[in-house]
Motif scaffolding. Structure first.
Motif, PDB file in Angstrom:
ATOM      1  N   LEU A 244      62.366  69.941  34.866  1.00  0.00           N
ATOM      2  CA  LEU A 244      62.858  68.656  35.378  1.00  0.00           C
ATOM      3  C   LEU A 244      62.951  68.660  36.898  1.00  0.00           C
ATOM      4  CD1 LEU A 244      65.431  68.121  32.548  1.00  0.00           C
ATOM      5  CD2 LEU A 244      63.502  66.621  33.031  1.00  0.00           C
ATOM      6  N   LEU A 245      63.353  69.796  37.467  1.00  0.00           N
ATOM      7  CA  LEU A 245      63.388  69.869  38.937  1.00  0.00           C
ATOM      8  C   LEU A 245      61.971  69.691  39.487  1.00  0.00           C
ATOM      9  CD1 LEU A 245      65.906  72.820  39.524  1.00  0.00           C
ATOM     10  CD2 LEU A 245      66.353  70.383  39.809  1.00  0.00           C
ATOM     11  N   GLU A 246      60.994  70.284  38.818  1.00  0.00           N
ATOM     12  CA  GLU A 246      59.602  70.098  39.239  1.00  0.00           C
ATOM     13  C   GLU A 246      59.189  68.630  39.160  1.00  0.00           C
ATOM     14  OE1 GLU A 246      56.987  72.492  40.104  1.00  0.00           O
ATOM     15  OE2 GLU A 246      58.749  73.675  40.550  1.00  0.00           O
ATOM     16  N   ASP A 247      59.776  67.907  38.195  1.00  0.00           N
ATOM     17  CA  ASP A 247      59.497  66.473  38.064  1.00  0.00           C
ATOM     18  C   ASP A 247      60.256  65.647  39.111  1.00  0.00           C
ATOM     19  OD1 ASP A 247      57.892  66.852  35.871  1.00  0.00           O
ATOM     20  OD2 ASP A 247      59.304  66.083  34.386  1.00  0.00           O
ATOM     21  N   GLY A 248      61.100  66.301  39.886  1.00  0.00           N
ATOM     22  CA  GLY A 248      61.891  65.575  40.895  1.00  0.00           C
ATOM     23  C   GLY A 248      63.172  64.993  40.318  1.00  0.00           C
ATOM     24  N   LEU A 249      63.610  65.489  39.161  1.00  0.00           N
ATOM     25  CA  LEU A 249      64.843  64.994  38.538  1.00  0.00           C
ATOM     26  C   LEU A 249      65.931  66.064  38.613  1.00  0.00           C
ATOM     27  CD1 LEU A 249      63.321  63.399  35.293  1.00  0.00           C
ATOM     28  CD2 LEU A 249      63.816  62.284  37.476  1.00  0.00           C
ATOM     29  N   ALA A 270      69.162  80.157  42.589  1.00  0.00           N
ATOM     30  CA  ALA A 270      67.732  80.483  42.780  1.00  0.00           C
ATOM     31  C   ALA A 270      66.857  79.316  42.329  1.00  0.00           C
ATOM     32  CB  ALA A 270      67.379  81.744  41.999  1.00  0.00           C
ATOM     33  N   LEU A 271      67.237  78.675  41.226  1.00  0.00           N
ATOM     34  CA  LEU A 271      66.438  77.543  40.739  1.00  0.00           C
ATOM     35  C   LEU A 271      66.489  76.372  41.720  1.00  0.00           C
ATOM     36  CD1 LEU A 271      67.410  77.484  36.937  1.00  0.00           C
ATOM     37  CD2 LEU A 271      65.184  78.067  37.907  1.00  0.00           C
ATOM     38  N   ALA A 272      67.677  76.093  42.232  1.00  0.00           N
ATOM     39  CA  ALA A 272      67.843  74.912  43.092  1.00  0.00           C
ATOM     40  C   ALA A 272      67.274  75.121  44.488  1.00  0.00           C
ATOM     41  CB  ALA A 272      69.326  74.550  43.183  1.00  0.00           C
ATOM     42  N   ARG A 273      67.518  76.299  45.061  1.00  0.00           N
ATOM     43  CA  ARG A 273      67.132  76.514  46.461  1.00  0.00           C
ATOM     44  C   ARG A 273      65.633  76.689  46.636  1.00  0.00           C
ATOM     45  NH1 ARG A 273      71.819  75.118  46.906  1.00  0.00           N
ATOM     46  NH2 ARG A 273      70.620  73.223  46.964  1.00  0.00           N
ATOM     47  N   ARG A 274      64.935  76.862  45.535  1.00  0.00           N
ATOM     48  CA  ARG A 274      63.481  77.000  45.606  1.00  0.00           C
ATOM     49  C   ARG A 274      62.846  75.748  46.217  1.00  0.00           C
ATOM     50  NH1 ARG A 274      59.334  77.711  40.635  1.00  0.00           N
ATOM     51  NH2 ARG A 274      57.711  78.749  41.820  1.00  0.00           N
ATOM     52  N   HIS A 442      53.574  73.402  45.154  1.00  0.00           N
ATOM     53  CA  HIS A 442      54.033  72.678  43.967  1.00  0.00           C
ATOM     54  C   HIS A 442      52.980  72.882  42.863  1.00  0.00           C
ATOM     55  CE1 HIS A 442      56.133  68.747  42.496  1.00  0.00           C
ATOM     56  NE2 HIS A 442      56.280  69.742  41.678  1.00  0.00           N
ATOM     57  N   GLY A 443      52.819  74.155  42.511  1.00  0.00           N
ATOM     58  CA  GLY A 443      51.716  74.557  41.640  1.00  0.00           C
ATOM     59  C   GLY A 443      51.767  73.940  40.251  1.00  0.00           C
ATOM     60  N   MET A 444      52.957  73.793  39.698  1.00  0.00           N
ATOM     61  CA  MET A 444      53.045  73.234  38.342  1.00  0.00           C
ATOM     62  C   MET A 444      52.485  71.825  38.315  1.00  0.00           C
ATOM     63  SD  MET A 444      55.006  71.101  36.276  1.00  0.00           S
ATOM     64  CE  MET A 444      56.401  71.110  35.206  1.00  0.00           C
ATOM     65  N   ALA A 445      52.831  71.038  39.321  1.00  0.00           N
ATOM     66  CA  ALA A 445      52.342  69.649  39.355  1.00  0.00           C
ATOM     67  C   ALA A 445      50.832  69.630  39.561  1.00  0.00           C
ATOM     68  CB  ALA A 445      53.051  68.883  40.469  1.00  0.00           C
ATOM     69  N   GLU A 446      50.329  70.556  40.394  1.00  0.00           N
ATOM     70  CA  GLU A 446      48.882  70.566  40.619  1.00  0.00           C
ATOM     71  C   GLU A 446      48.146  70.984  39.341  1.00  0.00           C
ATOM     72  OE1 GLU A 446      46.686  72.031  44.354  1.00  0.00           O
ATOM     73  OE2 GLU A 446      46.198  73.542  42.840  1.00  0.00           O
ATOM     74  N   GLN A 447      48.688  71.986  38.655  1.00  0.00           N
ATOM     75  CA  GLN A 447      48.013  72.420  37.424  1.00  0.00           C
ATOM     76  C   GLN A 447      48.085  71.328  36.348  1.00  0.00           C
ATOM     77  OE1 GLN A 447      49.666  76.470  36.774  1.00  0.00           O
ATOM     78  NE2 GLN A 447      47.657  77.190  37.396  1.00  0.00           N
ATOM     79  N   ARG A 448      49.198  70.621  36.330  1.00  0.00           N
ATOM     80  CA  ARG A 448      49.303  69.508  35.370  1.00  0.00           C
ATOM     81  C   ARG A 448      48.246  68.452  35.690  1.00  0.00           C
ATOM     82  NH1 ARG A 448      55.273  67.465  34.477  1.00  0.00           N
ATOM     83  NH2 ARG A 448      55.029  66.755  36.614  1.00  0.00           N
ATOM     84  N   ARG A 449      48.003  68.264  36.987  1.00  0.00           N
ATOM     85  CA  ARG A 449      46.972  67.295  37.402  1.00  0.00           C
ATOM     86  C   ARG A 449      45.586  67.740  36.929  1.00  0.00           C
ATOM     87  NH1 ARG A 449      44.298  63.959  37.469  1.00  0.00           N
ATOM     88  NH2 ARG A 449      43.721  62.337  38.961  1.00  0.00           N
ATOM     89  N   ALA A 482      58.946  81.001  34.504  1.00  0.00           N
ATOM     90  CA  ALA A 482      59.385  80.173  33.371  1.00  0.00           C
ATOM     91  C   ALA A 482      59.350  78.698  33.753  1.00  0.00           C
ATOM     92  CB  ALA A 482      60.788  80.577  32.936  1.00  0.00           C
ATOM     93  N   THR A 483      59.666  78.404  34.996  1.00  0.00           N
ATOM     94  CA  THR A 483      59.592  77.022  35.471  1.00  0.00           C
ATOM     95  C   THR A 483      58.136  76.560  35.558  1.00  0.00           C
ATOM     96  OG1 THR A 483      61.602  77.248  36.780  1.00  0.00           O
ATOM     97  CG2 THR A 483      60.064  75.542  37.479  1.00  0.00           C
ATOM     98  N   ASP A 484      57.320  77.352  36.228  1.00  0.00           N
ATOM     99  CA  ASP A 484      55.956  76.919  36.561  1.00  0.00           C
ATOM    100  C   ASP A 484      55.059  76.845  35.326  1.00  0.00           C
ATOM    101  OD1 ASP A 484      56.752  77.003  39.193  1.00  0.00           O
ATOM    102  OD2 ASP A 484      56.017  79.041  39.520  1.00  0.00           O
ATOM    103  N   ILE A 485      55.169  77.861  34.486  1.00  0.00           N
ATOM    104  CA  ILE A 485      54.268  77.914  33.324  1.00  0.00           C
ATOM    105  C   ILE A 485      54.941  77.251  32.127  1.00  0.00           C
ATOM    106  CG2 ILE A 485      52.885  79.431  31.861  1.00  0.00           C
ATOM    107  CD1 ILE A 485      53.034  81.515  34.158  1.00  0.00           C
ATOM    108  N   GLY A 486      56.245  77.527  31.954  1.00  0.00           N
ATOM    109  CA  GLY A 486      56.982  76.923  30.836  1.00  0.00           C
ATOM    110  C   GLY A 486      56.926  75.407  30.896  1.00  0.00           C
TER     111      GLY A 486
END
Ligand code: SF4
Length: 630
Positions: A244-249, A270-274, A442-449, A482-486
């Protein structure tokens, strides 16, 4: 933005970190001291349970003592079932959390039939019970979290919407609409579940519904409930919160671990400050059409290539050994393959990787029959006749190569190297698995693209998701991967996982992280799942010690879900879809559940773990540990 004492939330304020005390709320000194430890660990809000009026009253003592010692942290009262405790607490602390599933309803696990008229009559009843709290919050400037939990939806919501993200969203909206009618807007919303997939879908749907109904964009409190402890708890939390943080939420996060609350804070931090330095990442092409379903799980269709893709193949795990000087039978131990010299046989663990990437190194011994080896193309040319050896090409190299495997060719590409021409060539070749990597911050978003691009081109090539990490700690690796791939697997994207993290953690840990990400996203189950609550002032036994004891006896029961809950008030609802439940029902007493059904009441604690094992045995789910070795 919502003002909460001196620490506002939402808007452009940073993602706030919070946690919850675990000591008895009537223990003023213990609560104060634990709160101070949490503040020193980095907490910006502290939540304290108020199960009844007497605990709500004692919040005043806790607050007074904290202020006397110079701590102004906003306090949050956690309320279930007791509007009178909420109304008192709202006069004392800066924020009150209510659970819409049990604020005005008692859970009876009944399926009730409602007509529109009886449903609306129920809403009127809720309004009457809820209005006094809203008015007190307005008068005292107190904020409120309407905090839905997947496991404790009311019978009314369940009967109309089922046990679903939509039911979770509606549960909060029923209360939110009443607040807006009263022009009360100091509200934070949450949609927690112990299943990261459900949790992610529910938050996204909530945001969608807020926009559709022209409601305000309230701040979101993110959390995965009953995530458990250790690596499992961290990975499950990261899959849910991180996606959700990757989604901007997300405006505040609480990581619920069955550990001391101070241990939760560094994980949340660690999750937030990334995201502090994420601004200005390389641009990602905009979507013209979004082909992924954000509110429900649908696995992207990928054609079958050997054991990748297809209807029935689980996601594959690839380990990186390209940096090793030499591959030996002993080095496979870390990846789940144990060679027995006397038996001359490989024992294969449930968390044995499926492939090893060797780069330009060569394995000169007989490898286990379930394992494949991946070589860089020039090295593969000399190994091509050996069983289960496959080449990996760079995109350009693949186009030009005259020699390819008849069975399986890995092609490495990212959004920049995957041109239309290359994509079409890959699409025509039934032996290709795409190794998708990224250099974008922002690799997760790019890979989703890239997945969307494949879908736009109707390209059903299986995809191995590759992520490279360097100069981060082992714990950061767990959280970030876990964030990026999960986050991609939660959306049904991906047919394999390839974590490259030389120097960040031992090989064994990297391999287990990959399997734990698949377990947390429920795409490949390799072990027992524990749904254990983080404990709070209601807890009736030592959760950490009990979880460790249960784990030591049951960790070989692959696929079984065991709920371990501190109290019978919330535990049974919160343990969601657990197969078996171990729930504190009184001092020194445990009640055992099979699914949602009570099967043994008030078992003395000393006998309860044995009785749980007996129960698992009776239902045919028990396996002796030895029989797990293949
Ligand atoms: S289930 Fe656990 S965390 Fe939830 S209220 Fe009970 S003891 Fe507290």
């Amino acid at each position: 933005m919502v003002p909460i004492g001196d620490v506002p939330m939402g808007g452009s304020y940073p993602i706030r970190i919070q946690s919850m005390t675990t000591v008895d709320t009537m223990d003023t000194r213990g609560s104060v001291e634990q709160t101070i430890r949490m503040i020193e660990a980095g907490c910006e809000y502290v939540r304290i349970t108020a199960p009844s009026v007497k605990e709500a009253q004692n919040l005043a003592e806790i607050k007074k003592e904290l202020r006397k010692r110079g701590y102004n942290i906003p306090l949050v009262a956690d309320i279930h079932f007791t509007p009178n405790a909420a109304e008192l607490a709202a006069r004392i602390v800066e924020k009150v959390r209510i659970n819409p599933g049990n604020y005005a309803d008692k859970k009876r696990f009944e399926t009730l039939e409602y007509t529109d008229a009886t449903y609306n009559a129920e809403l009127d009843r809720i309004r009457d019970k809820f209005l006094p709290l809203i008015r007190i919050c307005k008068e005292y400037g107190t904020a409120m979290r309407i905090g839905t939990n997947h496991g404790s939806l009311s019978d009314r919501i369940m009967s109309r919407y089922g046990d679903s993200p939509l039911g979770m969203v509606e549960s909060a909206l029923e209360f939110l609409r009443i607040c807006e009618d009263e022009q009360y807007y100091n509200i934070v919303l949450s949609m927690k579940s112990s299943n990261p997939q459900v949790m992610v879908q529910a938050y996204r749907l909530l945001v969608n519904r807020l926009q559709a109904e022209n409601l305000k964009p309230y701040p979101l409190h993110l959390g995965v409930t009953e995530a458990g402890d250790g690596e499992d708890g961290r990975i499950k939390s990261s899959v849910g919160i991180g996606t959700l943080l990757e989604d901007g939420l997300g405006d505040t996060i609480r990581v619920s671990l069955t550990e001391e609350p101070e241990a939760e804070v560094p994980v949340a931090y660690a999750l937030a400050r990334r995201y502090d330095d994420r601004v200005g990442h390389a641009p990602i092409p905009p979507y013209t059409h979004y082909p992924i379903t954000p509110f429900e799980y649908n696995r992207r269709h990928a054609r079958q290539v050997l054991n990748f893709g297809g209807e029935h193949h689980i996601p594959r795990v690839v380990a990186d050994f390209s940096h090793k000087d030499k591959l030996t039978p002993a080095s496979l131990f870390a990846l789940g393959y144990h060679y027995s010299v006397p038996l001359d046989k490989w024992n294969i663990a449930d968390t044995a990787c499926d492939y090893i990437y060797l780069g330009d190194k060569v394995a000169d011994f007989e490898i286990p029959g379930t394992l494949g080896l991946i070589y860089d193309y020039p090295t593969w040319l000399a190994q091509r006749t050996r069983d289960r050896s496959y080449p990996v090409f760079e995109a350009d190299q693949y186009i030009k190569a005259l020699d390819r495997s008849q069975q399986l060719n890995f092609v490495r590409a990212d959004i920049h190297t995957l041109s239309d021409v290359r994509l079409e060539t890959i699409k025509q070749d039934p032996t290709v698995v795409l190794v998708m990597n990224t250099n974008n911050a922002h690799g997760m978003a790019e890979q989703r693209r890239v997945f969307a691009m494949l879908m736009e081109h109707a390209c059903d090539v299986p995809v191995l998701i590759e992520r490279d990490y360097e100069r981060i700690s082992g714990e950061q690796l767990q959280l970030f991967s876990a964030t990026d791939i999960g986050g991609l697997f939660v959306d049904g994207l991906g047919d394999g996982i390839f974590i490259r993290a030389q120097g960040c953690a031992p090989d064994k840990q990297i391999n287990e992280t990959a399997f734990n990400i698949l377990q947390a996203t429920r795409t490949r189950i390799s072990k027992t799942e524990y749904i254990s609550c983080p404990s709070c002032g209601r807890t009736l036994f030592d959760l950490q010690e009990t979880t460790a004891r249960i784990r030591s006896r049951t960790s070989h029961l692959k696929g079984i879900k065991i709920g371990i809950m501190g109290c019978i008030v919330n535990g049974p609802g919160e343990m969601a879809d657990a197969d078996y439940g171990y729930v504190g029902s009184g001092p020194g007493r445990i009640t055992l559940y099979k699914g949602k059904e009570v099967v043994r009441r008030n078992v003395p604690t000393a006998k309860a773990v044995d009785e749980l094992i007996e129960l698992i045995r009776e239902h045919g789910d028990w396996l002796e540990q030895e029989s797990m070795v293949s």
